[in-house]
Design a protein around this motif. Structure first.
Motif, PDB file in Angstrom:
ATOM      1  N   GLY A 149       0.888  -1.317   0.006  1.00  7.86           N
ATOM      2  CA  GLY A 149       0.050  -0.161   0.092  1.00  7.86           C
ATOM      3  C   GLY A 149       0.901   1.257   0.005  1.00  7.86           C
ATOM      4  N   ASP A 150       0.358   2.356   0.673  1.00  6.83           N
ATOM      5  CA  ASP A 150       1.075   3.502   0.779  1.00  6.83           C
ATOM      6  C   ASP A 150       0.901   4.297   2.043  1.00  6.83           C
ATOM      7  OD1 ASP A 150      -1.658   4.724   0.575  1.00  6.83           O
ATOM      8  OD2 ASP A 150      -1.571   4.808  -1.465  1.00  6.83           O
ATOM      9  N   VAL A 151       1.573   5.344   2.161  1.00  5.81           N
ATOM     10  CA  VAL A 151       1.563   6.251   3.462  1.00  5.81           C
ATOM     11  C   VAL A 151       1.009   7.518   2.909  1.00  5.81           C
ATOM     12  CG1 VAL A 151       2.722   7.510   5.124  1.00  5.81           C
ATOM     13  CG2 VAL A 151       3.315   5.290   4.699  1.00  5.81           C
ATOM     14  N   ARG A 152      -0.199   8.088   3.297  1.00 10.13           N
ATOM     15  CA  ARG A 152      -0.814   9.161   3.018  1.00 10.13           C
ATOM     16  C   ARG A 152      -0.675  10.484   3.884  1.00 10.13           C
ATOM     17  NH1 ARG A 152      -5.831   7.098  -0.612  1.00 10.13           N
ATOM     18  NH2 ARG A 152      -4.949   5.528  -1.735  1.00 10.13           N
ATOM     19  N   ALA A 153      -0.413  10.203   5.183  1.00 11.14           N
ATOM     20  CA  ALA A 153      -0.531  11.396   6.128  1.00 11.14           C
ATOM     21  C   ALA A 153       0.827  11.132   7.134  1.00 11.14           C
ATOM     22  CB  ALA A 153      -1.505  11.524   6.857  1.00 11.14           C
ATOM     23  N   MET A 154       1.503  12.131   7.536  1.00  8.28           N
ATOM     24  CA  MET A 154       2.743  12.212   8.562  1.00  8.28           C
ATOM     25  C   MET A 154       2.628  13.174   9.534  1.00  8.28           C
ATOM     26  SD  MET A 154       5.775  10.984   6.125  1.00  8.28           S
ATOM     27  CE  MET A 154       6.688  10.022   7.409  1.00  8.28           C
ATOM     28  N   ALA A 155       3.180  13.171  10.756  1.00 10.53           N
ATOM     29  CA  ALA A 155       3.303  14.198  11.771  1.00 10.53           C
ATOM     30  C   ALA A 155       4.188  13.643  12.698  1.00 10.53           C
ATOM     31  CB  ALA A 155       1.725  14.693  12.345  1.00 10.53           C
ATOM     32  N   VAL A 156       4.766  14.502  13.134  1.00 10.60           N
ATOM     33  CA  VAL A 156       5.919  14.509  14.091  1.00 10.60           C
ATOM     34  C   VAL A 156       5.608  15.500  15.478  1.00 10.60           C
ATOM     35  CG1 VAL A 156       8.440  15.027  15.016  1.00 10.60           C
ATOM     36  CG2 VAL A 156       8.096  13.944  12.709  1.00 10.60           C
ATOM     37  N   VAL A 170       1.994   7.970  11.253  1.00  6.92           N
ATOM     38  CA  VAL A 170       1.840   7.607   9.881  1.00  6.92           C
ATOM     39  C   VAL A 170       0.569   7.084   9.765  1.00  6.92           C
ATOM     40  CG1 VAL A 170       4.346   7.580   9.493  1.00  6.92           C
ATOM     41  CG2 VAL A 170       2.989   5.576  10.037  1.00  6.92           C
ATOM     42  N   GLY A 171      -0.253   7.380   8.571  1.00 12.67           N
ATOM     43  CA  GLY A 171      -1.426   6.650   8.239  1.00 12.67           C
ATOM     44  C   GLY A 171      -1.298   6.637   6.657  1.00 12.67           C
TER      45      GLY A 171
END
Length: 419
Positions: free
Chosen positions: A151-158, A165-166
């Motif tokens: 699949g893939d990664v569509r959202a990130m935040a630190v 990751v989402g």
């Protein structure tokens, strides 16, 4: 002269807002200018999906192969990722090899950036969906070893030492995590105590389309193709307490997105952003349908506080055109997509604008209190639409898939300066 004015405005805004690292949903004292700065570079073809600011560098991710300087005279080969100067627009040497689109970015410590997307290799080394790259050398930060299974990664935040990751994955580093995970920012190791246990019975897959965290990192709201959190029912939206070690689902919920739009959507929600004070958030959606009662093709504000069922505080409807991106700065809620109108609950694609509709082609701004369209109207050439907003002290960075913004030539990346 334009550069000097921009530098002065940026310095004034930085004094007002402090020298904290750039992040989405930064508070702005007023609505940004409708006249974009002249010095941003151009992405020649494709789509800009994400931006992040690391120090004085803007990192741009998407699906593209070439970029040009602001004059259009110099062309650089840059596949799916590049960087430029925040204050001068100069294209940086940063050029890691990424073999497929980059959908999400997050600034990292030590002059680095986290990448999320559909890629399988970075600099010809297997690194599926996740990577950390040094801006100075374009090298992978080798200690960060996180990989998704498919699949893939569509959202990130630190937030601090945690990387959220989402996306559409079901495992990271061989550890089962469906659509959402929290990782160590240094090693990429999966947080053993944080498992949202998302599922979507009856849908083809579970996916987190987007998420956002409050500025203090204590609340997380996710949107996407989801129907359950553990044994608890949650339709397309769920909120978590992230102040501790676990992903604790809150009693907050909404049924506002239960009515279907057109058939074929496992989720019609596209982005969600908290306000700078964390008191509310705004969700934007597609749906290919116009309705004065459903939340198809709309922006909707929800209050963060309290438990139980929540209805939207207000709903802004386009009349049948998708909204894909949102930014919330306190003084405005910016929305983007391929809409032609706002304030258009009784309009439709077939019949045109309804009573009270205002033309806001591709991009617009809303009153945070009422949800009504503000006078701000720079326009954008409609394509698929805006995919990315990033609020920084210097203004509002926009990413999309065509070549005009504010009546000027801007290839897929631009910035409206702080007023």
């Amino acid at each position: 002269m334009r550069r000097r004015l921009f530098a002065a405005a940026a310095m004034t805004c930085a004094v007002l807002l402090g020298a904290s690292p750039a992040t989405a949903d930064l508070a702005h004292p007023s609505v940004v200018s409708a006249n974009p700065v002249d010095f941003t570079p151009h992405v020649v073809k494709g789509t800009v999906w994400a931006t992040a600011v690391v120090g004085d560098t803007v990192v741009v991710g998407g699906s593209f192969t070439q970029v040009q300087d602001s004059t259009g005279k110099l062309t650089y080969n840059r596949k799916n990722i590049f960087a430029y100067g925040l204050s001068d627009g100069v294209v940086r040497p940063f050029a890691p090899e990424v073999d497929a689109p980059v959908y999400a970015l997050a600034p990292g410590a030590g002059n680095s950036v986290y990448l999320g997307g559909a890629f399988r290799t970075v600099n010809k080394v297997a690194q599926r969906g996740l990577a950390r790259v040094a801006l100075g050398s374009s090298d992978r930060v080798a200690g960060f070893g996180a990989k998704i299974n498919w699949g893939d990664v569509r959202a990130m935040a630190v937030r601090g030492s945690r990387l959220y990751v989402g996306g559409t994955f079901s495992a990271i580093n061989g550890v089962s995590r469906v659509g959402l995970a929290r990782l160590d920012t240094t090693s990429g190791a999966v947080d053993a105590g944080f498992d949202a246990k998302l599922s979507a019975p009856g849908l083809s897959r579970t996916r987190v389309e987007h998420f956002d965290l409050t500025p203090d990192g204590k609340r997380l709201v996710i949107i996407g193709a989801l129907l359950k959190v553990g044994t608890v029912s949650r339709t397309q939206v769920a909120m978590f307490d992230t102040s501790g070690t676990a992903a604790t689902v809150l009693s907050w919920y909404t049924d506002a997105y239960k009515p279907e739009c057109m058939k074929g959507f496992d989720t019609y929600l596209r982005q969600v952003k908290f306000s700078p004070d964390g008191r509310y958030f705004v969700i934007v959606s597609t749906g290919r349908a116009s309705s004065p009662t459903k939340l198809c093709d709309s922006a909707a504000r929800f209050e963060t506080a309290g438990g139980g069922k929540h209805n939207p505080t207000w709903v802004q409807r386009t009349g049948g055109d998708s909204l894909y991106a949102v930014a919330v700065t306190g003084s405005a809620v910016y929305v983007g997509g391929h809409q032609r109108y706002l304030d258009n609950p009784y309009g439709s694609d077939a019949d045109g604008p309804g009573p009270g509709a205002v033309e806001r082609v591709g991009i617009g701004a809303l009153n945070p209190t009422t949800g009504r369209a503000l006078a701000w109207d720079p326009t954008l050439r409609r394509g698929v639409g805006v995919r990315s907003f990033l609020a920084v002290p210097q203004g509002l960075i926009v990413g999309w898939d065509t070549d005009r913004l504010g009546g000027e030539h801007h290839g897929r990346i631009g910035m409206f300066p702080a007023a």
